[in-house]
Design a protein around this motif. Structure first.
Motif, mmCIF file in Angstrom:
data_model
loop_
_atom_site.group_PDB
_atom_site.id
_atom_site.type_symbol
_atom_site.label_atom_id
_atom_site.label_comp_id
_atom_site.label_asym_id
_atom_site.label_seq_id
_atom_site.Cartn_x
_atom_site.Cartn_y
_atom_site.Cartn_z
ATOM 1 N N CYS A 157 0.858 -1.195 0.000
ATOM 2 C CA CYS A 157 0.000 0.000 0.000
ATOM 3 C C CYS A 157 0.895 1.246 0.000
ATOM 4 N N PRO A 158 1.326 1.693 -1.178
ATOM 5 C CA PRO A 158 2.276 2.804 -1.238
ATOM 6 C C PRO A 158 1.735 4.112 -0.667
ATOM 7 N N TYR A 159 0.419 4.322 -0.775
ATOM 8 C CA TYR A 159 -0.160 5.590 -0.330
ATOM 9 C C TYR A 159 -0.900 5.369 0.985
ATOM 10 N N GLY A 160 -0.129 5.124 2.031
ATOM 11 C CA GLY A 160 -0.711 4.767 3.318
ATOM 12 C C GLY A 160 -1.153 5.961 4.138
ATOM 13 N N VAL A 161 -0.315 6.980 4.214
ATOM 14 C CA VAL A 161 -0.627 8.227 4.922
ATOM 15 C C VAL A 161 -0.288 9.362 3.972
ATOM 16 N N THR A 162 -1.276 10.170 3.624
ATOM 17 C CA THR A 162 -1.067 11.185 2.595
ATOM 18 C C THR A 162 -1.658 12.529 2.994
ATOM 19 N N GLN A 163 -1.186 13.547 2.313
ATOM 20 C CA GLN A 163 -1.788 14.876 2.404
ATOM 21 C C GLN A 163 -2.119 15.325 0.991
ATOM 22 N N ILE A 164 -3.367 15.730 0.781
ATOM 23 C CA ILE A 164 -3.797 16.227 -0.524
ATOM 24 C C ILE A 164 -3.925 17.743 -0.417
ATOM 25 N N GLY A 165 -3.159 18.459 -1.228
ATOM 26 C CA GLY A 165 -3.168 19.910 -1.116
ATOM 27 C C GLY A 165 -2.688 20.321 0.263
ATOM 28 N N SER A 166 -3.296 21.364 0.798
ATOM 29 C CA SER A 166 -2.868 21.849 2.114
ATOM 30 C C SER A 166 -3.824 21.478 3.234
ATOM 31 N N HIS A 167 -5.073 21.050 2.884
ATOM 32 C CA HIS A 167 -6.116 20.942 3.901
ATOM 33 C C HIS A 167 -6.629 19.521 4.163
ATOM 34 N N ILE A 168 -6.047 18.510 3.536
ATOM 35 C CA ILE A 168 -6.577 17.148 3.679
ATOM 36 C C ILE A 168 -5.468 16.190 4.124
ATOM 37 N N LEU A 169 -5.727 15.450 5.203
ATOM 38 C CA LEU A 169 -4.818 14.420 5.708
ATOM 39 C C LEU A 169 -5.576 13.096 5.712
ATOM 40 N N THR A 170 -4.956 12.043 5.172
ATOM 41 C CA THR A 170 -5.663 10.761 5.064
ATOM 42 C C THR A 170 -4.807 9.591 5.535
ATOM 43 N N PHE A 171 -5.503 8.579 6.077
ATOM 44 C CA PHE A 171 -4.899 7.310 6.496
ATOM 45 C C PHE A 171 -5.669 6.167 5.832
#
Length: 241
Positions: free
Chosen positions: A168-182
């Protein structure tokens, strides 16, 4: 800080003793030691806030639904989020992670192998909004419970990847400046994960299910995930102030 939790699925009736998906997040976030309160909407049942200003930040939960579908509630959820993105911080967990990437131009696909068990996401880089004390504790990345069949295979534009694995290469990401994902589930209890793994054994596969169950007694970095999430939200609150 008021966090709006958008519940993207419902629990099976026979598992009601484990609570609703929304119930698992206040105890998780409390581990960060920051003051907050929450409001919740059952997004998968068509319930959404009247205004993006109803809360200071938003969190999308996991779901048994697939992020590659376009059910009416999913389309409505995207419509609401389009008013929020870039204006208020958003956290996406598992299904929420996938929904946000797909909504913003990424690709989500069903994989032939499930992501289950306690998975390790190795740290690739640290965000600049993360306080130094938390950064020191993050050197090895995250060990968290996984439960997903779909996966982000192409991230949304303007994505930074903080942690991931070969699976799972995209495990913890930030999209732009306002989105954090797990992609994984920092909020999930091992007992509940075991229940779902056994229920889905015919789809996951017997050997893979047994291997996943054997990992559930491993230490998990739930507190670390909580500190990342709250640091991200506090950063945006201070930035707006």
């Amino acid at each position: 800080m008021r966090i709006g939790i958008l519940e993207c699925g419902t629990n099976r009736p026979e598992w009601a003793e484990h609570g609703r998906f929304v119930d698992w997040f206040p105890p998780l976030l409390a581990q960060a030691g920051q003051p907050f309160d929450t409001l919740a909407w059952a997004a998968s049942e068509g319930e959404l806030p009247d205004s993006p200003d109803a809360c200071d930040a938003w969190l999308l939960t996991g779901s048994p639904a697939s992020a590659v579908d376009d059910a009416p509630w999913q389309i409505d959820l995207s419509g609401f989020l389009s008013q929020v993105v870039g204006r208020q911080p958003v956290i996406g967990i598992c299904y929420g992670h996938q929904h946000l990437h797909r909504m913003l131009g990424g690709r989500v696909e069903e994989r032939h192998v499930w992501g289950v068990g306690v998975q390790t996401y190795a740290l690739e880089t640290l965000p600049d909004w993360l306080p130094a004390g938390i950064a020191t504790a993050s050197e090895d990345g995250f060990d968290l419970i996984a439960l997903h069949h779909d996966q982000v295979t192409r991230p949304a534009p303007q994505t930074r990847t903080f942690a991931g694995s070969a699976f799972c290469p995209y495990g913890v990401t930030q999209i732009g400046s306002h989105i954090l994902t797990f992609q994984d589930h920092p909020e999930m209890d091992p007992a509940f994960a075991a229940l779902v793994y056994d229920f889905e054994r015919h789809r996951i596969g017997g050997a893979a299910t047994d291997a996943a169950l054997a990992t559930l007694d491993r230490p998990r970095d739930t507190g670390l995930a909580a500190r990342w999430i709250m640091a991200f939200l506090v950063h945006h609150r201070e930035e707006r102030t």
